[in-house]
Design an enzyme around this catalytic site. Structure first.
Site, PDB file in Angstrom:
ATOM      1  N   ASP A  14       0.821  -1.209   0.000  1.00 28.51           N
ATOM      2  CA  ASP A  14       0.000   0.000   0.000  1.00 28.51           C
ATOM      3  C   ASP A  14       0.859   1.265   0.000  1.00 28.51           C
ATOM      4  O   ASP A  14       1.947   1.279   0.567  1.00 28.51           O
ATOM      5  CB  ASP A  14      -0.905  -0.020   1.246  1.00 28.51           C
ATOM      6  CG  ASP A  14      -2.025   0.988   1.156  1.00 28.51           C
ATOM      7  OD1 ASP A  14      -2.397   1.375   0.024  1.00 28.51           O
ATOM      8  OD2 ASP A  14      -2.530   1.399   2.209  1.00 28.51           O
ATOM      9  N   GLY A  15       0.322   2.312  -0.626  1.00 30.64           N
ATOM     10  CA  GLY A  15       0.965   3.625  -0.557  1.00 30.64           C
ATOM     11  C   GLY A  15       1.581   4.124  -1.842  1.00 30.64           C
ATOM     12  O   GLY A  15       2.199   5.196  -1.859  1.00 30.64           O
ATOM     13  N   ASN A  16       1.429   3.389  -2.938  1.00 28.39           N
ATOM     14  CA  ASN A  16       2.032   3.813  -4.196  1.00 28.39           C
ATOM     15  C   ASN A  16       1.490   5.165  -4.666  1.00 28.39           C
ATOM     16  O   ASN A  16       2.244   6.047  -5.096  1.00 28.39           O
ATOM     17  CB  ASN A  16       1.782   2.774  -5.295  1.00 28.39           C
ATOM     18  CG  ASN A  16       2.438   1.447  -4.998  1.00 28.39           C
ATOM     19  OD1 ASN A  16       3.308   1.352  -4.140  1.00 28.39           O
ATOM     20  ND2 ASN A  16       2.021   0.409  -5.701  1.00 28.39           N
ATOM     21  N   HIS A  31       3.297   3.415  -8.865  1.00 26.60           N
ATOM     22  CA  HIS A  31       3.267   1.983  -9.176  1.00 26.60           C
ATOM     23  C   HIS A  31       4.568   1.549  -9.862  1.00 26.60           C
ATOM     24  O   HIS A  31       5.089   0.461  -9.597  1.00 26.60           O
ATOM     25  CB  HIS A  31       2.072   1.668 -10.062  1.00 26.60           C
ATOM     26  CG  HIS A  31       0.751   1.937  -9.397  1.00 26.60           C
ATOM     27  ND1 HIS A  31       0.415   1.390  -8.175  1.00 26.60           N
ATOM     28  CD2 HIS A  31      -0.305   2.707  -9.781  1.00 26.60           C
ATOM     29  CE1 HIS A  31      -0.801   1.813  -7.834  1.00 26.60           C
ATOM     30  NE2 HIS A  31      -1.261   2.602  -8.790  1.00 26.60           N
ATOM     31  N   LEU A 125      11.814 -20.210  -3.556  1.00 22.40           N
ATOM     32  CA  LEU A 125      10.634 -19.435  -3.161  1.00 22.40           C
ATOM     33  C   LEU A 125       9.520 -19.554  -4.197  1.00 22.40           C
ATOM     34  O   LEU A 125       9.766 -19.498  -5.403  1.00 22.40           O
ATOM     35  CB  LEU A 125      11.026 -17.963  -3.001  1.00 22.40           C
ATOM     36  CG  LEU A 125       9.899 -16.961  -2.760  1.00 22.40           C
ATOM     37  CD1 LEU A 125       9.341 -17.110  -1.354  1.00 22.40           C
ATOM     38  CD2 LEU A 125      10.389 -15.537  -3.003  1.00 22.40           C
ATOM     39  N   GLU A 201       0.245 -13.313  12.134  1.00 20.02           N
ATOM     40  CA  GLU A 201       0.787 -12.148  12.836  1.00 20.02           C
ATOM     41  C   GLU A 201       0.834 -10.977  11.856  1.00 20.02           C
ATOM     42  O   GLU A 201       1.339 -11.111  10.737  1.00 20.02           O
ATOM     43  CB  GLU A 201       2.202 -12.442  13.357  1.00 20.02           C
ATOM     44  CG  GLU A 201       2.275 -13.586  14.358  1.00 20.02           C
ATOM     45  CD  GLU A 201       1.524 -13.274  15.646  1.00 20.02           C
ATOM     46  OE1 GLU A 201       1.533 -12.102  16.075  1.00 20.02           O
ATOM     47  OE2 GLU A 201       0.914 -14.201  16.204  1.00 20.02           O
TER      48      GLU A 201
END
Length: 240
Positions: A14-16, A31, A125, A201
């Site tokens: 969040d926050g772009n 973005h 990964l 968490e």
């Protein structure tokens, strides 16, 4: 009790838009500058030995944003996949997605399918992009599938339990995230992995996503490791 390395980390990036606004630029600029954060977090997780990383890239609600932003995001997605494919291969990362795949533009679908095919044998990964995804959408689709099987007589309603519902979710082969990171300081989960984060968490940072770096990832993991995870029990039970 100190926990070890989380097997699965999820992130709400969040926050772009706010990052771009602070710089007097269009939202798409934020973005574009978020890609470095994605690369750093992905490489950081791969190096540490984290098994799964899920990034909330585009929600079902995001389709309601201005058309120019949505179009720019889809174009950026295609370009990013092409550009970052070598990085994924070099880091032994397998790419996959969750969400309403068919609702994405055909070009995005094509690039994603090619990248997933090229990385499918990687053993490090697993990077999961949540695209055109929301938790309520996912649960609704699961309920529809279960109801259809009950209606056809292939499933008894009395056999429906939490384990069975989990098998109808998009994440059926993925362990629930142990750590959820949210940037920009917002205190909500924004319809993300609603079923899966029952005991996750949550780590909130005020940093905007384009500024998030590997060191911030390490801080989040250290915070996770300092927490006592009781799953409804008391400390004495956990520690015994």
């Amino acid at each position: 009790m100190t926990s070890g390395l989380p097997r699965h980390i999820a992130a709400i990036m969040d926050g772009n838009g706010r990052w771009a606004k602070k710089k007097g630029a269009a939202r798409i600029f934020g973005h574009k500058n978020a890609i470095k954060a994605v690369r750093e977090v992905t490489e950081g997780c791969a190096e540490l030995g984290v098994e799964f990383l899920t990034l909330y890239a585009f929600s079902t609600e995001n389709w309601g944003r201005p058309i120019e932003e949505v179009s720019g995001l889809m174009e950026l997605l295609v370009l990013t996949i092409k550009k970052e494919l070598k990085t994924l291969l070099n880091n032994n990362v397998r790419l996959t997605t969750i969400g309403s795949f068919q609702s994405l533009p055909k070009k995005c679908q094509s690039e994603l399918m090619e990248a997933m095919e090229m990385t499918k044998d990687n053993t490090g990964l697993t990077l999961i992009l949540a695209l055109s995804y929301s938790g309520r959408w996912e649960i609704t689709e699961a309920v529809k599938q279960i109801a259809k099987e009950v209606q056809h007589g292939d499933l008894m309603a009395s056999n429906i339990n939490e384990e069975l519902i989990g098998q109808y979710l998009q994440t059926r082969d993925i362990p629930d995230p142990e750590l959820l990171i949210r940037t920009s300081g917002e205190l909500r989960i924004s319809n993300f992995l609603l079923w899966q984060i029952a005991y996750t968490e949550i780590y909130i940072t005020s940093k905007l996503w384009p500024d998030f770096r590997r060191e911030d990832l390490y801080e989040a993991i250290q915070a996770f490791q300092s927490r006592e995870r009781r799953f409804g029990r008391i400390s004495e039970q956990v520690n015994s």
